[in-house]
Design a protein around this motif. Structure first.
Motif, PDB file in Angstrom:
ATOM      1  N   ARG A  28     -57.167 -20.543  -7.120  1.00  0.00           N
ATOM      2  CA  ARG A  28     -58.432 -20.611  -7.850  1.00  0.00           C
ATOM      3  C   ARG A  28     -59.644 -20.648  -6.918  1.00  0.00           C
ATOM      4  O   ARG A  28     -60.750 -20.943  -7.345  1.00  0.00           O
ATOM      5  CB  ARG A  28     -58.451 -21.840  -8.766  1.00  0.00           C
ATOM      6  CG  ARG A  28     -57.493 -21.724  -9.945  1.00  0.00           C
ATOM      7  CD  ARG A  28     -57.756 -22.804 -10.983  1.00  0.00           C
ATOM      8  NE  ARG A  28     -56.901 -22.624 -12.131  1.00  0.00           N
ATOM      9  CZ  ARG A  28     -55.667 -23.115 -12.254  1.00  0.00           C
ATOM     10  NH1 ARG A  28     -55.175 -23.836 -11.260  1.00  0.00           N
ATOM     11  NH2 ARG A  28     -54.940 -22.886 -13.323  1.00  0.00           N
ATOM     12  N   ALA A  29     -59.413 -20.347  -5.667  1.00  0.00           N
ATOM     13  CA  ALA A  29     -60.499 -20.404  -4.687  1.00  0.00           C
ATOM     14  C   ALA A  29     -61.353 -19.133  -4.759  1.00  0.00           C
ATOM     15  O   ALA A  29     -60.938 -18.101  -5.279  1.00  0.00           O
ATOM     16  CB  ALA A  29     -59.936 -20.577  -3.277  1.00  0.00           C
ATOM     17  N   ASP A  30     -62.547 -19.256  -4.240  1.00  0.00           N
ATOM     18  CA  ASP A  30     -63.404 -18.089  -4.037  1.00  0.00           C
ATOM     19  C   ASP A  30     -63.286 -17.657  -2.585  1.00  0.00           C
ATOM     20  O   ASP A  30     -63.399 -18.474  -1.672  1.00  0.00           O
ATOM     21  CB  ASP A  30     -64.874 -18.430  -4.331  1.00  0.00           C
ATOM     22  CG  ASP A  30     -65.130 -18.601  -5.819  1.00  0.00           C
ATOM     23  OD1 ASP A  30     -64.327 -18.086  -6.617  1.00  0.00           O
ATOM     24  OD2 ASP A  30     -66.133 -19.265  -6.173  1.00  0.00           O
ATOM     25  N   VAL A  31     -63.050 -16.379  -2.375  1.00  0.00           N
ATOM     26  CA  VAL A  31     -62.923 -15.832  -1.030  1.00  0.00           C
ATOM     27  C   VAL A  31     -64.266 -15.236  -0.618  1.00  0.00           C
ATOM     28  O   VAL A  31     -64.869 -14.464  -1.374  1.00  0.00           O
ATOM     29  CB  VAL A  31     -61.822 -14.762  -0.958  1.00  0.00           C
ATOM     30  CG1 VAL A  31     -61.774 -14.148   0.438  1.00  0.00           C
ATOM     31  CG2 VAL A  31     -60.477 -15.367  -1.314  1.00  0.00           C
ATOM     32  N   ARG A  32     -64.716 -15.612   0.553  1.00  0.00           N
ATOM     33  CA  ARG A  32     -65.996 -15.097   1.072  1.00  0.00           C
ATOM     34  C   ARG A  32     -65.718 -13.898   1.969  1.00  0.00           C
ATOM     35  O   ARG A  32     -65.014 -13.992   2.966  1.00  0.00           O
ATOM     36  CB  ARG A  32     -66.702 -16.196   1.861  1.00  0.00           C
ATOM     37  CG  ARG A  32     -67.985 -15.750   2.555  1.00  0.00           C
ATOM     38  CD  ARG A  32     -68.648 -16.949   3.237  1.00  0.00           C
ATOM     39  NE  ARG A  32     -69.739 -16.547   4.119  1.00  0.00           N
ATOM     40  CZ  ARG A  32     -69.598 -16.331   5.414  1.00  0.00           C
ATOM     41  NH1 ARG A  32     -68.409 -16.478   5.990  1.00  0.00           N
ATOM     42  NH2 ARG A  32     -70.637 -15.960   6.148  1.00  0.00           N
TER      43      ARG A  32
END
Length: 629
Positions: free
Chosen positions: A421-425
């Motif tokens: 559920r992470a956001d990848v930069r």
């Protein structure tokens, strides 16, 4: 609690007038940090978030060992937060409370350290506005550190716009802030001077009076000199305090560097016995004089205590009536057995579901493996990540090495584990940073340098040439055409004018006219000739010139000269038959000299002939023989 999917809150350190400070852990860089969350009342202003972000960015530009570093900033639930360097030590306030007063040497050293931090901040245009012992940290090792740069300004602007009041600590407020809420670098120097008084004497000026009275004193009265409290202090201390705390900002020391120099001169001038001496501790501690800002410091790291698990044993064995008790207990156990089994089954199911939930949400099952990212197309990587259910945040940066539209780097990196559920930069390349070349022709070297710098380019080689059209010191030409698009690291070569080329006038007197003209024209000069008769200079030769030889001219200037026509000739007039006097007059009018010869006595006075004969060409001024009968 985890802030911004990165900072884990471990414990609360302190709470101050503007914020609450927490001990947190930066998961990305694996280090402890101090996380300062602004109080909700500050977030009620619609302008506060913008001001807070602006001041945080300004504070982050200050790079100095005496300034608490700002690592990151953001907003959570409408409240701004700062991620800052965690300092292991205490505040100057706590140290002052514990010791009462400092030695003169210690007070001057702390003052110098604070001024060094202020100098670094002022150089990048940041004014603290709230210098006080609470905002000065004393680490266990190294120099003191100043914290909360910029926060006082953001909070004060909010306070002024919402309540019309000024936020700050009145004990250290400069007169110009108290009277008109204006501040500059000298405002911080005033507060540093008040701190110096407190560190040496153990008391703030006008201690014991109300905040309103103290503010009035700052505006209307000079700060009492330390020697009024401590009579053995040398005059150098009084002079330093007076220079730092002059009521008129124009009479104060002008900059932090000036204050540092003055403080160091005092340190060098004070004898060792005075430097190591300390004033007696005042009977009362300093009263609270305003809103305090809690410093980011860990005096004692306090971890959250785990919840106590209390168990109570109720199994009691009686000595009497053992048989009946056991029988009754046996029947009860048989009746409870199905319930216990059912409870165990439910417990196992719940535990299994809980274990599965933990495994899939927080355990190994909640992590995915990042696809390769570096060097790949941004669109392709974004598609892969979205297909995995991951959020994608794309930032763009220029790159000299990675083609446009390709990934420069990612967080997490390719092949690393990432929570589902992470956001990848993703940092996507915008390609080489191309700049438009400005037109610098006709500008001075300084103007050209400024124009190139503003355009993101640098000045290259500078050649110099003479120019008849461009003034000295101005650009004649530039190597790269104006309005061209070039990579940001391209250096632009220019040619500067040395002004008009100086030309020394040659000597042409006595030379042949055609040769002299060619010499002058080859030098870029304009030849202007005239003619004159000369009895001494041969025909076609230069008689004179203007200006004279060795005079300095420039290209296009004129040199005038006179060319000899040789001797001037006249024709002998016919005077035969003329009376002697008339004949003489005619010959002399022609520019000739007359020598009269009488033939037969010259009785009749009539001209018989001349020598040379009439019609002959002779030099002007020649002598003509006139024969008269």
């Amino acid at each position: 609690m985890v802030i911004d999917n990165r900072y884990t809150i471990d414990a609360r350190i302190a709470r101050g007038g503007m914020a609450t400070v927490y001990l947190a852990h930066d998961q990305r860089l694996d280090r402890p940090v101090a996380l300062k969350v602004m109080h909700p009342y500050l977030a009620e202003s619609v302008d506060f978030v913008q001001r807070f972000r602006r001041e945080a960015r300004a504070a982050a530009r200050i790079l100095h060992p005496g300034v608490v570093s700002v690592y990151d900033q953001g907003v959570i639930h409408g409240q701004g937060y700062l991620v800052m360097e965690l300092v292991d030590g205490t505040t100057l306030r706590s140290l002052l409370t514990a010791q009462g007063t400092f030695t003169v040497e210690q007070a001057l050293r702390y003052t110098c350290d604070v001024l060094e931090a202020l100098r670094a901040a002022h150089r990048v245009g940041v004014i603290h506005r709230d210098i006080k012992p609470e905002n000065v940290l004393v680490p266990t090792e190294g120099t003191v550190k100043v914290t909360d740069f910029g926060l006082a300004r953001a909070a004060s602007e909010v306070s002024m716009s919402t309540t019309g009041s000024m936020l700050g600590t009145v004990a250290y407020v400069a007169p110009e802030v108290a009277s008109s809420n204006t501040a500059d670098a000298r405002t911080d120097l005033y507060a540093a001077g008040i701190m110096l008084v407190e560190m040496i004497t153990g008391r703030i000026p006008w201690a014991g009076e109300s905040p309103l009275q103290i503010a009035h004193h700052h505006v209307s009265d000079d700060v009492p000199l330390p020697s009024a409290e401590v009579d053995w202090l040398p005059r150098e201390i009084d002079d330093l305090v007076a220079a730092l705390t002059a009521r008129d900002p124009n009479e104060r020391l002008g900059s932090a560097q000036d204050a540092i120099d003055a403080t160091q001169r005092v340190i060098a001038a004070i004898p060792d016995d005075i430097a190591q001496r300390r004033a007696d501790r005042p009977e009362s501690t300093m009263p609270s004089t305003g809103t305090k800002t809690t410093a980011i410091v860990v005096d004692t790291l306090t971890a959250n205590l785990p919840a106590q698990i209390q168990t109570t044993s109720q199994a009691v064995v009686h000595a009497s009536g053992a048989t009946s008790a056991v029988a009754t207990e046996g029947k009860g156990r048989r009746r409870r057995a199905p319930k216990i089994i059912a409870a165990l089954i439910i417990l196992i199911i719940v535990a299994s579901l809980g274990g599965w939930w933990w495994w899939s949400e927080y355990g190994p099952g909640s992590y995915l493996t990042m696809p390769e990212t570096t060097g790949r197309s941004t669109t392709a990587v974004q598609s892969d990540l979205q297909a995995m259910g991951l959020g994608v945040v794309i930032e763009e940066e220029f790159s000299d090495d990675v083609p446009k539209g390709k990934i420069i780097t990612s967080d997490p990196e390719g092949g690393a584990p990432v929570h589902k559920r992470a956001d990848v930069r993703l940092v996507s390349s915008k390609g080489v940073d191309m700049k438009v070349v400005p037109d610098v022709v006709g500008q001075t070297r300084q103007q050209a340098t400024t124009a190139l710098t503003d355009a993101g380019l640098v000045l290259g080689n500078v050649a110099e040439e003479y120019s008849e059209d461009v003034k000295s010191g101005h650009v004649i030409s530039q190597k790269v055409k104006a309005k061209s698009s070039v990579p940001h690291d391209t250096s632009i070569d220019i040619v500067l004018s040395k002004g008009r080329e100086p030309i020394g006038v040659p000597k042409i007197v006595g030379t042949e006219a055609s040769a002299a003209k060619k010499t002058l024209e080859d030098l870029g000069l304009v030849a202007s000739s005239s003619e004159a008769f000369s009895d001494t200079v041969p025909e076609g030769t230069i008689i004179s010139q203007e200006p004279e030889a060795a005079t300095t001219l420039h290209r296009g200037d004129t040199v005038s000269y006179v060319v000899s026509k040789g001797p001037e000739l006249v024709t002998v007039p016919n005077v035969v038959g003329k009376q002697r006097d008339e004949a003489i007059s005619i010959l002399e009018a022609a520019g000739l000299k007359v020598e009269v010869h009488n033939v037969l006595g010259g009785v009749f006075g009539t001209s018989r002939y001349t020598d040379p004969d009439a019609g002959t060409s002779v030099r002007k001024g020649s002598t003509i023989a006139l024969y008269v009968v």
